[in-house]
Design a protein around this motif. Structure first.
Motif: not given
Ligand SMILES: CC(C)(COP(=O)(O)OP(=O)(O)OC[C@H]1O[C@@H](n2cnc3c(N)ncnc32)[C@H](O)[C@@H]1OP(=O)(O)O)[C@@H](O)C(=O)NCCC(=O)NCCS
Length: 265
Positions: A47-61
């Motif tokens: 993210x623009x705040x430098x925090x990495x976040x999981x992309x949940x729908x991709x992981x679900x796939x």
């Protein structure tokens, strides 16, 4: 973007125990894996705040793929495998050099110019362009390895598929990971950091910054830090525990020692 795909994946995820998996469901999972393979979607984003976040729908796939796909023989000519995820084979157009018996599973992305010494790249992973994933290194499921990173022999970059909301291991751009190091449990190595050989990082590993009054942090190696394995005494001084020690921040000497000989490229 990919609104219809996201909707289908979320629907299958919520209802897979009660619903019949249709051809359209299979196609949605297959399309997501194809987008991952082309590097057009990722399983974690910064993210623009430098925090990495999981992309949940991709992981679900990715998880759904395992649920709905039977294992089958994968024919590679003289070698045969038996698995649920096909191997990638068409490398020419990306200029990727692949030393056998490297295994790169479908649903992962490897950028232009990377040299893959015999190594393993799991589903959902993203590896930026060059220079090298060295011999017997592993890039775990959904792990993110930035541009121009260098993973030396036997490095283990852990994968995190579950829980869905958990961010995978992140190695940002220009990182050097020394031989036999292991990074797990969604830890983040920020841009340009250097891990000396044999560095082990889990979410509970104390990271001691000697340049900042021995400040102790967890889970994240700061940008440009040069980290070596060490130990830290317990509060009651009865024993010491393994820790990673930030000795300094990257300098010209570090750059010289971590450079890759261009003749090998
Ligand atoms: C990290 C590394 C690049 C050294 O970087 P550098 O900037 O030249 O580091 P320096 O030699 O200036 O050392 C800085 C400090 O860290 C310590 N240090 C450096 N490497 C260390 C290591 N591997 N283990 C423990 N301490 C180490 C030094 O003793 C020194 O400590 P001091 O300040 O108390 O004197 C090097 O140790 C390394 O791990 N190289 C990778 C080797 C490798 O993986 N090869 C590939 C094989 S497949």
């Amino acid at each position: 973007m990919h609104t219809h795909l996201v909707k289908t994946i979320e629907n299958v995820w919520e209802n897979y125990q009660s619903k019949t998996i249709t051809d359209a469901d299979h196609e949605a999972v297959r399309s997501t894996l194809e987008l991952l393979t082309r590097g057009e979607v990722r399983s974690a984003v910064r993210g623009e705040d430098g925090v990495w976040r999981a992309v949940e729908w991709v992981k679900r796939a990715v998880l759904l793929h395992f649920l709905i796909t039977p294992s089958r023989i994968i024919d590679t000519g003289p070698l045969q495998f038996y698995d649920k995820v096909p191997l990638q084979v068409a490398w020419g157009e990306r200029g990727v050099r692949v030393v056998p018996p490297t295994t790169v599973r479908y649903g992962s992305y490897v950028g232009r110019g990377v040299v893959l010494m015999p190594c393993f790249v799991n589903i959902g992973a993203w590896v930026g362009s060059g220079p090298m994933i060295d011999t017997w290194a592993t890039v775990g499921s959904c792990a993110q390895v930035g541009e121009r990173c260098h993973s030396r022999g036997g490095v283990g970059i852990g994968g995190v598929l579950e829980p869905i909301q958990a961010s995978p291991v992140i190695i940002e751009d220009d990182v050097f990971v020394g031989a036999r190091s292991e990074i797990a449990e969604g830890c983040v190595v920020r841009k340009g950091a250097v891990l000396a050989m044999g560095s082990y990082l889990s979410a509970s590993t104390k990271i001691v910054d000697t340049t900042q009054g021995n400040k102790v942090t967890f889970g994240e190696i700061p940008a440009g830090a040069v980290v070596v394995p060490g130990s830290i005494p317990s509060a009651d001084r009865t024993h010491s525990t393994y820790a990673l020690i930030i000795k300094k921040y990257r300098d010209e000497k570090t750059d010289a020692r971590t450079a890759l000989n261009s003749i090998l490229r």
